[in-house]
Write a protein that holds these residues in place. Structure first.
Motif, short mmCIF file in Angstrom:
data_model
loop_
_atom_site.label_atom_id
_atom_site.label_comp_id
_atom_site.label_asym_id
_atom_site.label_seq_id
_atom_site.Cartn_x
_atom_site.Cartn_y
_atom_site.Cartn_z
N VAL A 284 61.97 -11.01 -7.08
CA VAL A 284 62.65 -11.72 -8.16
C VAL A 284 64.16 -11.59 -8.03
N VAL B 199 65.51 -13.71 -5.20
CA VAL B 199 65.49 -15.13 -5.53
C VAL B 199 66.57 -15.45 -6.54
N SER B 200 66.75 -14.58 -7.52
CA SER B 200 67.74 -14.88 -8.55
C SER B 200 69.12 -14.91 -7.96
N LEU C 133 69.51 -18.27 -6.31
CA LEU C 133 69.45 -19.40 -7.23
C LEU C 133 70.67 -19.47 -8.12
#
Lengths: 239, 154
Positions: B110, B113-114, B117
């Protein structure tokens, strides 16, 4: 010389600050100015205060220390008065309102919840999985169809779905948590957050509240980040 | 003080000033709290952009195209986790007996990915000691946000 003002308290607040000094590059001791049943917590400043990290942090530390002993009304960062008398006059002008607010907040702390989408791809996969229409549009684009309307249609559909799911999740979280709070308030979240919630939680409900939010957080998946900050002075509940 | 266990739902909990970042309380310190009109406020111009996304962002062509592009490059086979649903959870909470249907915990993927993003490190970039405390360089608007402000008291 001026007085930087941190908070309003009852005059009997013990002011245990463990030697904490105030804002500014030449920090001075934090002290009080009293008028009737109220005190203002202040420190002397000899320069213009800028919103620098150090001073924001000091402001916050003073408030956090104060709140552990008794109810306080935190001021917004950055307020100063010319002298003790000005402070006293401000206290006297609104004595009843400040006393009432202190009473209302007594025995409580603020907890602040932010929820954000950290894994957007995961959410998009769910949307595509659940929507045949979106899937079809996506496949047609991937297959090479050039119609410029297709990505617009897909994007609009997906945007609506994302919004709907986040709103729904946010609403569910609010409903699940507010039974533990005496008061609550939501504010417009800043992207990538989709929930900005503050709760005023009484001390005797804190354990139940924390257990509830931990349980919720464990059950929320799908690339969502749940951030809880607290206990905090009641910034969001002073008016 | 009850300790909140870390979980797959990526909970972070911070108490007072201990180790917690200034980021999540910045809005509280600057925008909430008592205002006393007869006092003077220092200039906070420059960090008022805390509220960069508070205005209503109307869904726009840019947003739609961005979503379409994101769908286009999705790896649909990358493994779907359970959706972030709440109806059952809320139901359980109301009954006062949330057992916690623990789904498989997520890994630290997570965070990675964060980062990619949102364009910022998961270690919130905090203002430098002597620099103006600015909100991080405007996080890219990720979605149209139509959010009414609601203040509610019990």
């Amino acid at each position: 010389m001026a007085l930087y003002v941190y908070a309003i308290t009852g005059k009997d607040h013990p002011l245990r600050l463990d030697g904490l000094t105030g804002v500014g590059s030449h920090p001075t001791p934090v002290r009080t100015v009293t008028a009737g049943p109220l005190s203002a917590v202040v420190s002397e400043i000899s320069e213009e205060i800028r919103p620098k990290r150090r001073d924001l942090q000091t402001h916050r530390e003073v408030l956090d220390k104060l709140m552990s002993d008794a109810a306080i009304l935190p001021l917004q960062f950055g307020y100063f008065a010319s002298d003790d008398q000005t402070v006293q006059q401000a206290l006297e002008a609104d004595v009843d309102r400040y006393l009432a607010t202190l009473a209302r907040l007594d025995g409580c702390a603020e907890y602040h919840v932010r929820v954000s989408q950290t894994d957007e791809d995961e959410l998009l996969r769910q949307v595509l999985h659940d929507s045949p229409e979106a899937r079809e549009l996506n496949e047609r684009i991937r297959a090479g169809e050039q119609d410029p309307q297709l990505p617009l249609a897909l994007g609009e559909l997906v945007a609506r779905e994302v919004q709907g799911r986040q709103d729904s999740l946010a609403a569910g979280l609010v409903q699940a948590l507010i039974p533990y709070a005496r008061e609550h308030t939501t504010h417009p979240p800043s992207s990538p957050d989709f929930l900005n919630l503050s709760l005023l939680v009484a001390h005797d409900r804190t354990e139940d509240f924390l257990a509830a939010q931990a349980s919720l957080a464990r059950q929320i998946e799908g690339g969502v980040d749940f951030r809880l900050t607290g206990p905090l002075p009641p910034y969001s509940f002073v008016d | 003080m009850t300790m909140v266990p870390q979980s797959g739902g990526s909970v972070s909990r911070s108490g007072g000033t201990g180790g917690s970042s200034l980021y999540d309380v910045l809005e509280l310190i600057l925008d909430r709290g008592l205002v006393i009109d007869v006092f003077v406020r220092i200039s906070v111009v420059g960090i008022e952009l805390i509220k960069i996304d508070a205005r209503i962002v109307v869904a726009s062509v840019d947003t739609y195209l961005r979503f379409a592009e994101a769908c286009n490059r999705l790896d649909l086979e990358a493994g779907r986790k359970e959706p972030a649903q709440l109806p059952e959870v809320v139901g359980d909470m109301m009954e006062g007996g949330a057992r916690g249907k623990s789904k498989g915990a997520l890994s630290g993927a997570v965070d990675a990915v964060s980062e990619s993003l949102t364009g910022r490190s998961s270690k919130r970039e905090e203002p430098e000691e002597e620099e103006e405390a600015e909100e991080e360089a405007a996080p890219r608007k990720r979605r149209p946000a139509r959010r009414p402000a609601r203040r509610e008291r019990e």
